[in-house]
Design a protein around this motif. Structure first.
Motif, PDB file in Angstrom:
ATOM      1  N   ARG A  19       0.802  -1.223   0.000  1.00  0.00           N
ATOM      2  CA  ARG A  19       0.000   0.000   0.000  1.00  0.00           C
ATOM      3  C   ARG A  19       0.843   1.287   0.000  1.00  0.00           C
ATOM      4  NH1 ARG A  19      -5.223   1.639   1.159  1.00  0.00           N
ATOM      5  NH2 ARG A  19      -5.875  -0.490   1.722  1.00  0.00           N
ATOM      6  N   ARG A  23       0.403   4.032  -2.885  1.00  0.00           N
ATOM      7  CA  ARG A  23      -0.076   5.376  -2.540  1.00  0.00           C
ATOM      8  C   ARG A  23       0.897   6.435  -3.036  1.00  0.00           C
ATOM      9  NH1 ARG A  23      -1.002   8.477   3.167  1.00  0.00           N
ATOM     10  NH2 ARG A  23      -3.159   9.139   2.846  1.00  0.00           N
ATOM     11  N   HIS A  27      -0.142   9.194  -5.704  1.00  0.00           N
ATOM     12  CA  HIS A  27      -0.082  10.616  -5.335  1.00  0.00           C
ATOM     13  C   HIS A  27       0.660  11.422  -6.381  1.00  0.00           C
ATOM     14  CE1 HIS A  27       1.668  14.018  -2.787  1.00  0.00           C
ATOM     15  NE2 HIS A  27       0.399  14.294  -2.955  1.00  0.00           N
ATOM     16  N   ASP A  37      -5.756   7.918  -2.545  1.00  0.00           N
ATOM     17  CA  ASP A  37      -6.388   6.889  -1.718  1.00  0.00           C
ATOM     18  C   ASP A  37      -7.555   6.227  -2.450  1.00  0.00           C
ATOM     19  OD1 ASP A  37      -4.631   7.226   0.356  1.00  0.00           O
ATOM     20  OD2 ASP A  37      -5.927   8.548   1.520  1.00  0.00           O
ATOM     21  N   GLN A  41      -7.723   2.276  -3.302  1.00  0.00           N
ATOM     22  CA  GLN A  41      -8.875   1.458  -2.946  1.00  0.00           C
ATOM     23  C   GLN A  41      -9.447   0.744  -4.165  1.00  0.00           C
ATOM     24  OE1 GLN A  41      -9.933   0.577  -0.125  1.00  0.00           O
ATOM     25  NE2 GLN A  41     -11.878  -0.410  -0.666  1.00  0.00           N
ATOM     26  N   ARG A  97     -10.588  10.427   5.477  1.00  0.00           N
ATOM     27  CA  ARG A  97      -9.994  11.129   4.341  1.00  0.00           C
ATOM     28  C   ARG A  97      -8.780  11.921   4.812  1.00  0.00           C
ATOM     29  NH1 ARG A  97     -11.217   9.301  -0.299  1.00  0.00           N
ATOM     30  NH2 ARG A  97     -11.441  11.287  -1.387  1.00  0.00           N
TER      31      ARG A  97
END
Length: 295
Positions: A19, A23, A27, A37, A41, A97
């Motif tokens: 992860r 991420r 990003h 995110d 997911q 969030r």
């Protein structure tokens, strides 16, 4: 799901191990943690439903899914998001969030100017540059994601690299100007009024174009104390601001969630190093005309 199929499915703990990397890639591809995110997911949803019995490199496979998810998101962006600046700075976020503080920390880690320049690239250029130059992925693997040849992927990354470096020649005495701009940003972020005043010429002139406020005409602010007060009022926004090259000169770009909102161009007095003029630019036409690059 029966036991046989369960053995072929990706385990949650295996996904969680990857992860942070996913991420980080997302990003840099999308410019904001919230969107990153969402992409991670979506990657989990797709990966957990897939048969992994023939997957040899789980990390590479997940990266491919994540980058394709990001690529689709970039390609579907018809226009920049139009929400008001204050929305981007607001603290009300759904549970789970990223907070504004987390967005700022992530942007600082990557470089706000880099996120801004990446946002000027085509989706394919951005993917090729991010995966190769930032994560050292070979061009043959990038080509497979883009469904292009390795030579084409290499060319995309090369074009992106030129945009990141900029085409404007380096400004004379740029070191001194960079020091002044760095100090202005640090004082603005800290809300240090006295430090701001010491950086400004007593007769400094700040001009903001009509898209900044907005107003029918440009706004002109005179004097060190008045300009410093304005900078103090924008301390929260300064958290989303970073150093960049504007037509070869050090300046500041404000980009919440990787979306360029405005720039501050500075004029520095050579003899004293004091800031004599600040031009705040937010009009899309003027922003598009700037050669933005990573400082």
């Amino acid at each position: 799901m029966n036991e046989k199929n369960l053995e072929k499915s990706l385990r949650a703990e295996d996904f969680e191990a990857h992860r942070p990397h996913l991420r980080a890639v997302a990003h840099r591809m999308l410019g904001s943690l919230a969107e990153a995110d969402d992409a991670v997911q979506e990657t989990w949803l797709r990966a957990s439903a897939a048969d992994t019995s023939e997957i040899v490199n789980t990390g590479g496979w997940l990266t491919t899914i994540a980058t394709r998810t990001c690529l689709n998101a970039l390609r579907s962006r018809a226009t920049r998001r139009e929400e008001e600046l204050e929305t981007a700075y607001g603290s009300d976020r759904p549970d789970g969030r990223p907070s504004p503080e987390q967005e700022v920390e992530a942007a600082d880690a990557v470089g706000i100017a880099l996120l801004v320049v990446l946002d000027t690239l085509t989706p394919d250029e951005r993917l090729a540059f991010v995966l190769h130059d930032l994560f050292a992925l070979p061009f043959d693997e990038i080509a497979a994601i883009l469904e292009r040849s390795p030579a084409s992927a290499r060319q995309l990354a090369s074009r992106a690299r030129r945009r990141v470096k900029g085409t404007a020649p380096a400004a004379p005495d740029s070191t001194r100007q960079r020091q002044a701009v760095d100090a202005f940003l640090a004082a603005s972020r800290a809300g240090d009024f006295e430090a701001l005043v010491t950086l400004l010429h007593p007769d400094v002139v700040l001009t903001a174009d009509p898209a900044v406020i907005p107003t029918p005409e440009p706004v002109v602010v005179l004097g060190a104390h008045t300009v410093a007060k304005g900078a103090m009022a924008a301390t929260g926004r300064a958290q989303f601001t970073g150093l960049a090259l504007l037509d070869g000169f050090p300046g500041l770009v404000m980009a919440p969630q990787g979306q360029l909102r405005l720039v501050l161009a500075f004029t520095i007095e050579p003899e004293t190093g004091l800031i004599t003029a600040v031009d705040v630019i937010a009009e899309p036409r003027r922003l598009a005309a700037l050669d933005l690059a990573v400082a």
